[in-house]
Design a protein around this motif. Structure first.
Motif, PDB file in Angstrom:
ATOM      1  N   CYS A  60      -5.869   2.671  -9.925  1.00  0.00           N
ATOM      2  CA  CYS A  60      -6.649   1.375  -9.481  1.00  0.00           C
ATOM      3  C   CYS A  60      -6.713   1.150  -8.015  1.00  0.00           C
ATOM      4  O   CYS A  60      -7.801   0.565  -7.738  1.00  0.00           O
ATOM      5  CB  CYS A  60      -5.363   0.456  -9.726  1.00  0.00           C
ATOM      6  SG  CYS A  60      -4.437  -0.216  -8.272  1.00  0.00           S
ATOM      7  N   ALA A  61      -6.476   2.335  -7.121  1.00  0.00           N
ATOM      8  CA  ALA A  61      -6.687   2.185  -5.816  1.00  0.00           C
ATOM      9  C   ALA A  61      -8.277   2.594  -5.593  1.00  0.00           C
ATOM     10  O   ALA A  61      -8.964   2.156  -5.008  1.00  0.00           O
ATOM     11  CB  ALA A  61      -5.997   3.215  -5.011  1.00  0.00           C
ATOM     12  N   ILE A  62      -8.444   3.732  -6.552  1.00  0.00           N
ATOM     13  CA  ILE A  62      -9.917   4.070  -6.492  1.00  0.00           C
ATOM     14  C   ILE A  62     -10.698   3.468  -6.864  1.00  0.00           C
ATOM     15  O   ILE A  62     -12.185   3.066  -6.344  1.00  0.00           O
ATOM     16  CB  ILE A  62     -10.111   5.480  -7.068  1.00  0.00           C
ATOM     17  CG1 ILE A  62      -9.142   6.558  -6.214  1.00  0.00           C
ATOM     18  CG2 ILE A  62     -11.501   6.232  -7.024  1.00  0.00           C
ATOM     19  CD1 ILE A  62      -9.008   8.015  -6.909  1.00  0.00           C
ATOM     20  N   ILE A  63     -10.534   2.536  -7.947  1.00  0.00           N
ATOM     21  CA  ILE A  63     -11.398   1.596  -8.488  1.00  0.00           C
ATOM     22  C   ILE A  63     -11.540   0.569  -7.602  1.00  0.00           C
ATOM     23  O   ILE A  63     -12.815   0.029  -7.348  1.00  0.00           O
ATOM     24  CB  ILE A  63     -10.813   1.061  -9.941  1.00  0.00           C
ATOM     25  CG1 ILE A  63     -11.023   2.032 -10.883  1.00  0.00           C
ATOM     26  CG2 ILE A  63     -11.302  -0.318 -10.427  1.00  0.00           C
ATOM     27  CD1 ILE A  63     -10.616   1.773 -12.429  1.00  0.00           C
ATOM     28  N   GLN A  64     -10.527   0.192  -6.900  1.00  0.00           N
ATOM     29  CA  GLN A  64     -10.406  -0.873  -5.880  1.00  0.00           C
ATOM     30  C   GLN A  64     -10.994  -0.589  -4.426  1.00  0.00           C
ATOM     31  O   GLN A  64     -10.745  -1.176  -3.545  1.00  0.00           O
ATOM     32  CB  GLN A  64      -9.181  -1.666  -5.826  1.00  0.00           C
ATOM     33  CG  GLN A  64      -8.783  -2.243  -7.103  1.00  0.00           C
ATOM     34  CD  GLN A  64      -7.420  -2.780  -7.020  1.00  0.00           C
ATOM     35  OE1 GLN A  64      -6.705  -2.266  -6.286  1.00  0.00           O
ATOM     36  NE2 GLN A  64      -7.045  -3.542  -7.972  1.00  0.00           N
ATOM     37  N   VAL A  65     -11.770   0.622  -4.461  1.00  0.00           N
ATOM     38  CA  VAL A  65     -12.293   1.301  -2.978  1.00  0.00           C
ATOM     39  C   VAL A  65     -11.104   1.229  -2.187  1.00  0.00           C
ATOM     40  O   VAL A  65     -11.379   1.034  -0.802  1.00  0.00           O
ATOM     41  CB  VAL A  65     -13.589   0.378  -2.718  1.00  0.00           C
ATOM     42  CG1 VAL A  65     -14.606   0.591  -3.450  1.00  0.00           C
ATOM     43  CG2 VAL A  65     -13.333  -0.959  -2.432  1.00  0.00           C
ATOM     44  N   ARG A  66     -10.052   1.694  -2.564  1.00  0.00           N
ATOM     45  CA  ARG A  66      -8.930   1.931  -1.708  1.00  0.00           C
ATOM     46  C   ARG A  66      -8.345   3.277  -1.798  1.00  0.00           C
ATOM     47  O   ARG A  66      -8.944   4.125  -2.602  1.00  0.00           O
ATOM     48  CB  ARG A  66      -7.671   1.285  -1.908  1.00  0.00           C
ATOM     49  CG  ARG A  66      -8.032  -0.278  -1.894  1.00  0.00           C
ATOM     50  CD  ARG A  66      -6.596  -1.297  -1.979  1.00  0.00           C
ATOM     51  NE  ARG A  66      -6.082  -1.317  -3.451  1.00  0.00           N
ATOM     52  CZ  ARG A  66      -5.079  -0.733  -3.891  1.00  0.00           C
ATOM     53  NH1 ARG A  66      -4.027  -0.240  -3.049  1.00  0.00           N
ATOM     54  NH2 ARG A  66      -4.711  -0.683  -5.118  1.00  0.00           N
ATOM     55  N   LEU A  67      -7.422   3.815  -1.083  1.00  0.00           N
ATOM     56  CA  LEU A  67      -6.952   5.002  -0.976  1.00  0.00           C
ATOM     57  C   LEU A  67      -5.687   5.246  -1.825  1.00  0.00           C
ATOM     58  O   LEU A  67      -5.119   6.237  -2.432  1.00  0.00           O
ATOM     59  CB  LEU A  67      -6.642   5.709   0.212  1.00  0.00           C
ATOM     60  CG  LEU A  67      -7.705   6.288   0.922  1.00  0.00           C
ATOM     61  CD1 LEU A  67      -7.591   6.471   2.429  1.00  0.00           C
ATOM     62  CD2 LEU A  67      -8.463   7.457   0.210  1.00  0.00           C
ATOM     63  N   GLY A  68      -5.092   4.004  -1.927  1.00  0.00           N
ATOM     64  CA  GLY A  68      -3.533   3.995  -2.541  1.00  0.00           C
ATOM     65  C   GLY A  68      -2.441   4.651  -1.762  1.00  0.00           C
ATOM     66  O   GLY A  68      -2.640   5.043  -0.594  1.00  0.00           O
ATOM     67  N   PRO A  69      -1.328   4.999  -2.371  1.00  0.00           N
ATOM     68  CA  PRO A  69      -0.531   5.584  -1.361  1.00  0.00           C
ATOM     69  C   PRO A  69      -0.678   6.869  -0.856  1.00  0.00           C
ATOM     70  O   PRO A  69      -1.232   7.888  -1.621  1.00  0.00           O
ATOM     71  CB  PRO A  69       1.099   5.777  -2.450  1.00  0.00           C
ATOM     72  CG  PRO A  69       0.289   5.586  -3.697  1.00  0.00           C
ATOM     73  CD  PRO A  69      -1.056   4.787  -3.680  1.00  0.00           C
ATOM     74  N   MET A  70      -0.491   6.919   0.492  1.00  0.00           N
ATOM     75  CA  MET A  70      -0.913   8.165   1.234  1.00  0.00           C
ATOM     76  C   MET A  70       0.290   8.780   1.928  1.00  0.00           C
ATOM     77  O   MET A  70       0.060   9.976   2.590  1.00  0.00           O
ATOM     78  CB  MET A  70      -2.117   7.971   1.903  1.00  0.00           C
ATOM     79  CG  MET A  70      -3.475   7.631   1.477  1.00  0.00           C
ATOM     80  SD  MET A  70      -3.910   9.187   0.441  1.00  0.00           S
ATOM     81  CE  MET A  70      -4.886   9.936   1.786  1.00  0.00           C
ATOM     82  N   ARG A  71       1.061   8.045   2.192  1.00  0.00           N
ATOM     83  CA  ARG A  71       2.001   8.524   3.307  1.00  0.00           C
ATOM     84  C   ARG A  71       3.240   9.271   2.929  1.00  0.00           C
ATOM     85  O   ARG A  71       3.456  10.139   3.714  1.00  0.00           O
ATOM     86  CB  ARG A  71       2.749   7.045   4.119  1.00  0.00           C
ATOM     87  CG  ARG A  71       1.461   6.260   4.867  1.00  0.00           C
ATOM     88  CD  ARG A  71       1.286   7.185   5.997  1.00  0.00           C
ATOM     89  NE  ARG A  71      -0.170   6.629   6.411  1.00  0.00           N
ATOM     90  CZ  ARG A  71      -0.594   5.491   7.120  1.00  0.00           C
ATOM     91  NH1 ARG A  71       0.459   4.689   7.389  1.00  0.00           N
ATOM     92  NH2 ARG A  71      -1.934   5.293   7.074  1.00  0.00           N
ATOM     93  N   VAL A  72       3.799   9.005   1.759  1.00  0.00           N
ATOM     94  CA  VAL A  72       5.197   9.734   1.408  1.00  0.00           C
ATOM     95  C   VAL A  72       4.743  11.094   0.700  1.00  0.00           C
ATOM     96  O   VAL A  72       4.044  10.921  -0.468  1.00  0.00           O
ATOM     97  CB  VAL A  72       5.890   8.729   0.674  1.00  0.00           C
ATOM     98  CG1 VAL A  72       7.223   9.606   0.382  1.00  0.00           C
ATOM     99  CG2 VAL A  72       6.062   7.384   1.176  1.00  0.00           C
ATOM    100  N   GLY A  73       4.836  12.134   1.155  1.00  0.00           N
ATOM    101  CA  GLY A  73       4.197  13.236   0.471  1.00  0.00           C
ATOM    102  C   GLY A  73       2.955  13.425   0.721  1.00  0.00           C
ATOM    103  O   GLY A  73       2.189  12.704   0.967  1.00  0.00           O
ATOM    104  N   LYS A  74       2.315  14.634   0.415  1.00  0.00           N
ATOM    105  CA  LYS A  74       0.948  14.783   0.150  1.00  0.00           C
ATOM    106  C   LYS A  74       0.445  14.062  -0.697  1.00  0.00           C
ATOM    107  O   LYS A  74       0.596  14.094  -1.803  1.00  0.00           O
ATOM    108  CB  LYS A  74       0.843  16.300  -0.075  1.00  0.00           C
ATOM    109  CG  LYS A  74      -0.821  16.883  -0.181  1.00  0.00           C
ATOM    110  CD  LYS A  74      -1.220  17.154   1.185  1.00  0.00           C
ATOM    111  CE  LYS A  74      -2.547  17.863   1.274  1.00  0.00           C
ATOM    112  NZ  LYS A  74      -3.231  17.440   2.375  1.00  0.00           N
ATOM    113  N   TRP A  75      -0.746  13.343  -0.198  1.00  0.00           N
ATOM    114  CA  TRP A  75      -1.490  12.235  -0.962  1.00  0.00           C
ATOM    115  C   TRP A  75      -0.398  11.384  -1.454  1.00  0.00           C
ATOM    116  O   TRP A  75      -0.710  10.560  -2.615  1.00  0.00           O
ATOM    117  CB  TRP A  75      -2.088  12.864  -2.146  1.00  0.00           C
ATOM    118  CG  TRP A  75      -3.386  13.675  -1.535  1.00  0.00           C
ATOM    119  CD1 TRP A  75      -3.103  15.100  -1.444  1.00  0.00           C
ATOM    120  CD2 TRP A  75      -4.569  13.329  -1.110  1.00  0.00           C
ATOM    121  NE1 TRP A  75      -4.498  15.272  -0.772  1.00  0.00           N
ATOM    122  CE2 TRP A  75      -5.495  14.420  -0.842  1.00  0.00           C
ATOM    123  CE3 TRP A  75      -5.222  11.960  -1.037  1.00  0.00           C
ATOM    124  CZ2 TRP A  75      -6.419  14.232  -0.270  1.00  0.00           C
ATOM    125  CZ3 TRP A  75      -6.565  11.833  -0.678  1.00  0.00           C
ATOM    126  CH2 TRP A  75      -7.168  13.018  -0.273  1.00  0.00           C
TER     127      TRP A  75
END
Lengths: 363, 160, 372
Positions: A60-75
């Motif tokens: 959903c993040a990529i569809i919505q031109v976002r990155l989505g969760p990025m902070r906890v753990g790698k990617w």
């Protein structure tokens, strides 16, 4: 069509069974096997929930031109785990005058219903907990138990928003159960069996979506629409309807009980996708194209479990794609869609398939 | 017969419009370079804040600790929220006259709406808006700032 | 407020409080719904949760200080609000601002209108369940906020106007930034149509829903795109042109259907008109001063001054009564949101809860504008 024996799990399960039988009596072997299978499914559920929630958030993040969760753990891979831990430690609130027993019971009903449905899923050859001869019928029966949970949750919450959501969901799932069942029946006409393992075996020389051509494709489209509706996902998320009913039937739930509803949604999505993959796309059968022997042999070397999960994730992605594209329907339009369009279409489709089958016009 | 064709053409048109919508979201799924998320605070080094951005009121000081504020209170009057208070002092000039000078320029960041009226009102350009926008503190008291540095003097020739 | 006790034991009606905390009231608006099943019998808006007595605060403020308070009314069309106050004060001072100021004000007005409408479009989609549109709308909104940030130092509450002109001159790369944005925006706007306007689910949810007749629109004082969708020509930019609007050619978007889809379409088409207005002006910004010096303390002659502008939601009016002091004697804002909300009960009766959400979105309510 030979299946490479290393990917046949029946040897492994048989070996475990013989080993256990040698050690103990028949009854205790049964009990130990049940416990084993139960534990494996519990672990599978936990992993499935974490993976699917993460996948949904990224898609959903990529569809919505976002990155989505990025902070906890790698990617952000550990994000769902962190969220789960947070949910476990949250206070389980209960609304005043709520029916406490039913309120606490509801999340368990929905989880147990999805558990029961997974039991007959053929993940690979021989990797199936139960192989009923009425497998497909059993799945459509138990997967609709979930709606009782939603109704109970909505009623017991003592909240009007929850109640409206629950009633909507009841009407919705009862209606869509029809076309989901009918579209599966369309394929059953061809297979002549309700047993899931046999349905898979019958697709060894080609998947039903190709073999049944027009009629199968229509049935699949109807199935995926009805399946999305049955899992209460957008654009059919009438029961939750965030912008109208705040969160619908689980408005009043918090903590681990909310997590159960959340997990059940994703497990149900997996179940619908798995049925779709098994019935229309040949379950764990590898992709074979005509007489390209070299190609077919390479395909055979991919383990059947991988094939199964690849097909399932493709269908799950399709359902996510729906959810993040379409606006929500209104409840009366939802019912119009079912009773005026999907149901007549699937009835016609069954006739068409029966005709095709009678004339031998399928492959 | 007309109704039947209408029924099927409705379905066809509906499915077509849905597929078109899916092509838009599908395009964005396949083109991750369209992603616009900025990873703040990791991107602090490359973050571009426009020059005019109104982040916080500051009083620039010269290298020898001199500022341009005469303590005329124009900014205090211009401020719509009362977030500026000028505390002035009276000192004796060499000629023996009493003269009003600035003691403290108290600026309450928590009450500021960044309307820029104080900067416009200042006759000597003593205060400006800086670009710093990271104002979070654990204590409200830290947001009440004294803009003129301790021991600072008014720049020579400003007061004439 | 006392709520009349209605005996519901005989009827099947029940009440539900939509808000003050609810995802689709976009702020702290409380709607007391009387429902029968899912059918809405009555909607009673209860307002005042973000009332900040801005009109009273204006009586204690100087004329320069009023401007930054108007930012906090309808924060999505803050520049129009600022401009209304400035025009009223300039009217009182009988002052003529330079052409350059007028043109820049008009350009920023239209950019502000586009930014407000893109945000509305995203939120509209989200209310209908298409959450993706929310992010797409915000993407374009964000590009405009960046232009504003570069131009006047603030992203949302701009305070770019001062009586007599503008606070800053436009930055040297202003024209390039605006042109870049328009180039991008003209590519993205058709995408809006593909994603929502032509989507069968969306059109089914909005067409024929929430009918507002022209008579009712006039009777309730509904203005802006919401009224123009009912066929009521009420564009202040056409009726009483201010700033540079008399110099540009644009079409007043009028629909006659009066339903949710017409209100939706009116705003989408308005964005195209705004693009055309900006394109006409962006290369023709006259040289000159960006500011006419006024006295530090502005005193308006004794009298009453009214100035209305077309904000993104409708007619925004400022009414100032002056008694020749440095503060106004009385200030009244005619906010479009308040009048638009008053028509809600009329529109929503007989609809379903889901329709109410669509109606609220298409009325495009901003709660601080209603409560002031």
């Amino acid at each position: 069509m030979k299946i490479l024996s290393i990917y046949d799990f029946s040897n492994l399960t048989q070996a475990i069974h013989t080993w256990l039988s040698g050690k103990m009596s028949v009854v205790s072997t049964q009990v130990v096997e049940m416990i084993l299978v139960g534990t494996v499914f519990l672990l599978f559920f936990a992993v499935l929930g974490l993976v699917l929630v993460y996948a949904e958030r990224k898609v959903c993040a990529i569809i919505q031109v976002r990155l989505g969760p990025m902070r906890v753990g790698k990617w952000g891979t550990a994000q769902t785990l962190a969220d789960f831990i947070k949910l476990v430690f949250k206070e389980p609130l209960i609304t005043r005058d709520a029916d406490k027993f039913l309120f606490n019971l509801a999340p368990f009903i929905i989880i147990i219903a999805s558990f029961m449905a997974v039991a007959v899923m053929p993940f690979a050859k021989g990797l199936q907990a139960m192989d009923f001869d009425i497998g497909l019928f059993y799945i459509s029966a138990v997967s609709s138990i979930g709606v009782t949970s939603i109704l109970v949750a909505g009623w017991a919450s003592n909240s009007k928003y929850s109640l409206i959501g629950a009633i909507r969901s009841g009407a919705q799932i009862l209606s869509y159960e029809l076309s989901a069942g009918l579209s599966l029946l369309t394929i059953v006409i061809l297979t002549g069996s309700l047993q899931l393992s046999e349905i898979v075996e019958s697709q060894a020389d080609g998947w039903w979506i190709w073999k049944g051509h027009v009629s199968s494709i229509i049935a699949f489209v109807i199935f995926i629409i009805a399946g999305t509706a049955e899992t209460n996902r957008g654009p059919f998320d009438m029961a939750e309807a965030e912008s109208e009913l705040t969160a619908g039937f689980h408005t009043e739930y918090s903590g681990i009980k909310f997590a159960f509803f959340f997990l059940a949604e994703y497990v149900n999505m997996f179940i619908i996708a798995a049925i779709g993959a098994t019935v229309f796309f040949g379950g764990w059968m590898p992709l074979h194209v005509g007489n390209f022997e070299a190609f077919n042999n390479i395909m055979d070397y991919i383990p059947s479990v991988v094939w199964f999960f690849m097909k399932v994730s493709a269908i799950i992605f399709l359902m996510m794609w729906f959810r993040w594209t379409f606006p929500r329907l209104r409840i009366d339009q939802l019912l119009t869609l079912e009773w005026k369009y999907l149901l007549p279409l699937s009835l016609m489709n069954i006739l068409l398939m029966a005709f095709l089958s009678l004339m031998g016009w399928h492959f | 017969m007309n109704e039947v064709t209408e029924y099927f053409s409705d379905i066809f048109k509906g499915v077509r419009s849905l597929l078109k919508g899916m092509s838009v979201t599908g395009y964005y799924f396949l083109h991750p370079k369209e992603i616009i998320t900025q990873q703040y605070p990791e991107n602090r080094d490359v973050l571009k804040v426009p020059e005019r951005f109104r982040g916080e009121l500051v009083m620039p000081h010269t290298a020898d600790n001199q500022h341009r504020c005469t303590g005329c209170s124009a900014c205090q009057l211009a401020c719509p929220n009362g977030s500026i208070i000028i505390v002035s002092d009276r000192v004796e000039t060499p000629e023996g006259k009493k003269k009003k000078v600035i003691d403290k320029h108290v600026y309450n960041l928590a009450m500021c709406t960044f309307c820029n009226l104080c900067v416009r009102a200042c006759p000597t350009d003593a205060i400006v808006m800086s670009n710093d926008f990271e104002h979070a503190t654990y204590d409200r008291g830290e947001l009440i700032k004294i803009l003129n540095q301790p021991g600072s003097k008014v720049l020579e020739g400003i007061e004439e | 407020m006392k709520i009349e006790a209605i005996d519901t034991s005989e009827t099947k009606e029940y009440f539900i409080n939509m808000g003050p905390q609810h995802p689709s009231t976009h702020g702290v608006l409380r709607l007391l719904l009387t429902l029968e099943g899912e059918i809405i019998k009555n909607v009673e808006p209860h307002i005042g949760y973000v009332h900040r007595a801005i009109e009273k605060m204006c009586e204690k403020s100087s004329f320069q200080q009023i401007i930054h308070l108007t930012d906090r009314l309808d924060y999505l069309s803050c520049h129009m609000n600022n401009e209304a106050v400035c025009l009223a004060v300039e009217q009182g001072l009988e002052m003529d601002v330079p052409e350059r100021v007028k043109v820049i004000r008009t350009i920023i007005d239209e950019l502000n209108r586009i930014s407000s409408h893109t945000l509305w479009w995203g939120v509209m989609g989200m209310d209908m369940g298409a959450i993706t549109s929310f992010l797409y709308g915000f993407r374009e909104h964000e590009m405009i906020t960046e232009i504003f940030e570069e131009t006047c130092g603030a992203r949302l509450t701009m305070s770019y106007n001062v009586p007599g002109g503008l606070m800053f001159d436009i930055p040297p790369n202003f024209q390039k930034m605006v042109k870049d944005f328009l180039f991008h925006f003209k590519k993205k706007l058709p995408e809006y149509d593909t994603l929502l306007s032509n989507n069968i689910i969306f059109t089914e949810r909005t067409k024929g829903i929430g009918y507002l007749s022209k008579e009712n629109a006039i009777a309730f004082g509904v203005t802006g795109p919401s009224a123009r969708a009912s066929g009521f020509a009420c564009d202040v930019r056409k009726l009483k042109p201010y700033s540079a609007y008399h110099k540009v050619n644009f079409k007043e978007i009028i629909f006659t259907e009066g339903d949710c889809f017409a209100r939706y379409k009116a705003r989408i088409d308005e964005m195209w008109e705004s693009v055309s207005i900006i394109e006409q002006l962006i290369d023709n910004i006259p040289e000159g001063d960006y500011f006419v010096k006024t006295k530090a303390v502005i005193k308006l002659p004794v009298g009453e001054y009214y100035q209305s502008v077309e904000s993104a939601r409708g007619e925004f009016g400022v009414y100032i009564v002056s008694d020749n002091k440095k503060n106004p004697y009385r200030v009244k804002f005619r906010s479009p949101g308040f009048a638009n909300l008053s028509a809600l009960n009329k529109i929503a009766q007989g609809c379903k809860i889901a329709d109410l959400v669509a109606i609220m979105s298409t009325l495009d309510l901003v709660i601080p504008d209603i409560d002031r």
